[in-house]
Design an enzyme around this catalytic site. Structure first.
Site, short mmCIF file in Angstrom:
data_model
loop_
_atom_site.label_atom_id
_atom_site.label_comp_id
_atom_site.label_asym_id
_atom_site.label_seq_id
_atom_site.Cartn_x
_atom_site.Cartn_y
_atom_site.Cartn_z
N SER A 43 -1.31 -20.45 -11.32
CA SER A 43 -1.88 -19.26 -11.94
C SER A 43 -3.34 -19.49 -12.32
CB SER A 43 -1.06 -18.84 -13.16
OG SER A 43 -0.95 -19.88 -14.10
N GLU A 44 -3.71 -20.75 -12.67
CA GLU A 44 -5.12 -21.07 -12.91
C GLU A 44 -5.43 -22.50 -12.47
OE1 GLU A 44 -4.64 -17.58 -15.54
OE2 GLU A 44 -3.55 -19.48 -15.54
N THR A 45 -6.67 -22.66 -12.03
CA THR A 45 -7.27 -23.98 -11.81
C THR A 45 -8.57 -24.01 -12.60
OG1 THR A 45 -6.28 -24.30 -9.62
CG2 THR A 45 -8.27 -25.56 -10.11
N HIS A 71 -3.54 -22.47 -21.06
CA HIS A 71 -2.74 -23.60 -20.55
C HIS A 71 -3.59 -24.53 -19.69
CE1 HIS A 71 -2.16 -21.56 -16.60
NE2 HIS A 71 -1.78 -22.74 -16.17
N PHE A 207 0.97 -11.27 -14.93
CA PHE A 207 -0.42 -11.65 -14.66
C PHE A 207 -0.82 -11.12 -13.28
CE2 PHE A 207 -3.41 -15.47 -13.81
CZ PHE A 207 -4.51 -14.78 -14.28
#
Length: 276
Positions: A43-45, A71, A207
């Site tokens: 979902s994120e980097t 996170h 999301f």
């Protein structure tokens, strides 16, 4: 490009929300960072480059850059503690600054962040009406103690507090319609929560705007929730937020209200490395 893979906000060393972490001498071109985030698929980097004051940081979801991610910041704190030793690290975002404390001890990895300032405002009626329809909900499904609101701690979220845990477990929505709604209102996620008690919440966070159906742990939303509860006069103390259960990815977040109204909220959790 060396991408570390860590899961933040683990629950008894299980679950946790995966994040990519890239420590580099200088931030790559945004197009390159976006491509790496899409390839990693989490979902994120987060990308971080050292500066004289601390670290310059940017966050990318598979389909878009986002202003702040809790996170991924927790995962970054653990990665920095592993490389540099325990301590607090200043992070410069696209807008504003945050601090993350990383720990690498005999009990494993952990980190705590202090979010950007917390803000909230009532949810506009049109947004609320459309969001309730998106999830097949009505006003009767909402907890009157915690009115719907736009909450913010570095990223904007629509908060819907539900009065029924079963309804939260049954959450479903059309992802394309959700993405359009979130982008129209500049929302990072829609945060659906249920108060088991006013100190322990269950949460789910669609999301779609970032190309992800649901986020298993959302530190930015946890910080924003802590700030909103404070604004409502609800003193939750050490707020526990259980998330990811309904996805089979258990996560546990701890949040504390800002020390001054409207200040940054503290969010902490444990971290594990993802093998393979």
């Amino acid at each position: 490009m060396d991408v570390q893979r860590l899961a933040a906000f683990t629950y008894d060393n299980r679950g946790g929300n995966p994040a990519g972490v890239v420590l580099c001498d200088a931030l790559p071109d945004p197009t390159r960072m976006q491509a790496v985030a899409a390839e990693v698929g989490y979902s994120e980097t987060v990308f971080a480059a050292r500066t004289p004051e601390g670290y310059r940081v940017r966050y990318f979801a598979p389909e878009a850059e986002i202003p702040f991610c809790g996170h991924a910041t927790i995962a970054l704190g653990a990665a920095l503690a592993t490389r540099e030793g325990d301590g607090a690290f200043k992070l410069k975002l696209n807008e504003g600054e945050v601090t993350v404390e990383g720990r690498c001890g005999v009990d494993g990895l952990s980190a705590a962040l202090v979010s950007p300032p917390t803000r909230n405002c009532p949810a506009p009626s049109h947004l609320l009406e459309t969001a309730l329809a998106l999830f097949g909900l009505t006003d009767a499904d909402l907890d009157p103690r915690i009115p719907p609101a736009i909450i913010d701690a570095g990223a904007r979220h629509l908060l819907l507090a539900m009065n029924n845990r079963a309804a939260l477990a049954a959450m479903r929505y059309d992802m394309q319609a959700g993405a359009e709604l979130m982008r129209e209102w500049s929302l990072a996620t829609i945060s659906l929560v249920h108060a088991e008690t006013l100190g322990r919440f269950h949460a789910r966070n669609p999301f779609a705007a970032g190309g992800v159906y649901e986020d298993p742990a959302t530190g930015a939303a946890a910080a924003a929730l802590a700030g909103y509860l404070q604004a409502l006069g609800i003193e939750a103390g050490d707020l526990e937020i259980v998330q990811g259960e309904d996805m089979g990815v258990p996560c546990l977040l701890h949040a504390a209200a800002p020390t001054i109204p409207g200040g940054g909220a503290r969010v902490q959790g444990t971290v594990r490395r993802i093998e393979g």
